[in-house]
Design an enzyme around this catalytic site. Structure first.
Site, PDB file in Angstrom:
ATOM      1  N   ASP A  85       0.302  -5.926   1.657  1.00 13.29           N
ATOM      2  CA  ASP A  85       0.628  -4.600   2.180  1.00 13.29           C
ATOM      3  C   ASP A  85       1.301  -3.733   1.125  1.00 13.29           C
ATOM      4  O   ASP A  85       1.788  -4.222   0.095  1.00 13.29           O
ATOM      5  CB  ASP A  85       1.519  -4.709   3.413  1.00 13.29           C
ATOM      6  CG  ASP A  85       2.862  -5.369   3.121  1.00 13.29           C
ATOM      7  OD1 ASP A  85       2.881  -6.360   2.360  1.00 13.29           O
ATOM      8  OD2 ASP A  85       3.898  -4.906   3.653  1.00 13.29           O
ATOM      9  N   GLU A 143       5.238  -7.449   4.167  1.00 16.15           N
ATOM     10  CA  GLU A 143       6.418  -7.728   3.338  1.00 16.15           C
ATOM     11  C   GLU A 143       7.345  -6.525   3.256  1.00 16.15           C
ATOM     12  O   GLU A 143       8.554  -6.676   3.076  1.00 16.15           O
ATOM     13  CB  GLU A 143       5.970  -8.145   1.930  1.00 16.15           C
ATOM     14  CG  GLU A 143       7.080  -8.688   1.053  1.00 16.15           C
ATOM     15  CD  GLU A 143       7.833  -7.631   0.253  1.00 16.15           C
ATOM     16  OE1 GLU A 143       8.897  -7.948  -0.315  1.00 16.15           O
ATOM     17  OE2 GLU A 143       7.357  -6.471   0.182  1.00 16.15           O
TER      18      GLU A 143
END
Length: 373
Positions: A85, A143
């Site tokens: 991400d 994350e």
């Protein structure tokens, strides 16, 4: 786990990844698959599909987390991980190739944090069918957002056997050098109380914002420490990150909150860090908003020392400390020594002008390939 999202509709063509194009071109391809936190399904699909084409890998999908493992019966196993991400796009996609300070760079969201590292992982996962140790390649979601959504944490809680190993490398940006461990982080809310009153009759109340002045004074006077842990110097910091209070322009506020973030050396436990903060703000109400332990450098394990030797030979860099919190702390909680090693300067992470020198991507690829062969 992430839920389905608007960008993963049936009408959108699925992304295809060619893992043979090399780490620089693959970084560009990965970055051009938008994957803001919570929107990783398309890139996870592409990673899973690409990895399943290689018979030497056992591939497991958990939500938008993809784990690929070799099972060669080697004496040791390394876990090499990276997140898929990014923070939100800021008109910095598609990726561009630029020259900065005389070096070719990839410019755009994710080039630093951290699709360069993910590209290196993917190319090597495909290439190395007979590594000198078994390898677990881990690609995970979320994350950049709340800890409970973190894909590595989800794997650790639901299928921890997938993360078993003797050493771990997290491909977070470290300018193609080893950054050992990470500082811990503690965020607290320091509260003051007052008495509300009309601002035209301020003497009838007690101003909670004014009462916060000693909190700010203590922070301004605070001298952070530098703590040496296993040979690396970790700089600490203590800062106000927000202050809130008041309900209207003509009301004396009766409540004020100062959020304080303490980044503490990995030699301190979270309880020790909290005790230090409570001592600093003695006389005030202190509530924990968020806390995460740090991780020691992890360089005392034989595998880490061997890896550090290869990095030194290839890039000429000695291990340095990681000041920000990273998921090496999760590996530390699992009893797995871990280091940060990836392309890109973390200073440019999350910036609109995020960019990564292509030679760092290539260096990380060559270092890991040399070490694993």
């Amino acid at each position: 786990m992430s839920s389905a999202n608007p960008s993963s509709t049936p009408s959108e063509p699925s992304a295809a990844l060619d893992l043979t194009v090399g780490p620089v071109d693959l970084t560009e391809a990965l970055c051009n698959i938008e994957s803001v936190s919570g929107d990783e399904k398309r890139i996870a699909d592409a990673v899973e599909t690409a990895l399943r084409a290689y018979s030497h890998l056992e591939v497991t999908r958990l939500g938008n987390n993809v784990v690929a493992r070799t099972n060669l019966g080697r004496e040791s196993r390394v876990v090499i991980a990276g997140h898929l991400d990014t923070v939100p796009i800021a008109q910095n996609l598609p990726v561009q190739r630029i020259v900065k300070d005389g070096k070719e760079c990839l410019w755009g969201r994710g080039t630093v944090d951290m699709k360069g590292g993910a590209a290196v992982q993917l190319v090597l996962a495909a290439e190395l069918n007979r590594p000198n140790q078994d390898v677990t390649w881990c690609f995970y979601e979320n994350e950049e957002v709340d800890s409970e959504l973190n894909g590595l944490g989800i794997i650790a809680r639901t299928q921890p056997d997938l993360l078993e190993g003797d050493f771990a490398i997290l491909c977070e940006p470290s300018s193609a050098g080893i950054e050992g461990g990470c500082n811990g982080t503690l965020r607290v809310i320091v509260t003051t109380k007052g008495i509300a009153a009309h601002s035209a009759r301020a003497w009838m109340g007690e101003n909670a914002i004014h009462a916060a002045a000693p909190i700010l004074a203590r922070l301004a006077a605070y001298e952070p420490h530098t703590v040496t842990v296993d040979g690396l110097d970790y700089r600490e910091s203590m800062n106000a990150v927000s202050i809130t209070g008041g309900i209207a322009g003509n009301v004396i506020p009766d409540h004020c909150e100062v959020k304080v973030n303490y980044r503490f050396a990995p030699s301190h436990t979270p309880d020790e860090a909290l005790a230090h903060v409570r001592e600093l703000f003695a006389g005030f109400n202190v509530e924990v908003d968020d806390i995460a332990p740090g991780a020691r450098p992890g360089l005392d394990s034989p595998r880490a020392q061997d890896f550090a030797r290869v990095v030194l030979e290839r890039s000429g860099t000695q291990p340095a400390p990681k000041y920000g919190w990273t998921d090496v702390a999760r590996f530390a909680e699992l009893g797995l020594p871990a280091v940060n090693f990836g392309p890109g300067n973390a200073i440019y992470a999350h910036r609109d002008d995020e960019h990564c020198p292509t030679d760092q991507i290539q260096t990380c690829y060559e270092v890991l390939k040399s070490w694993l062969k």
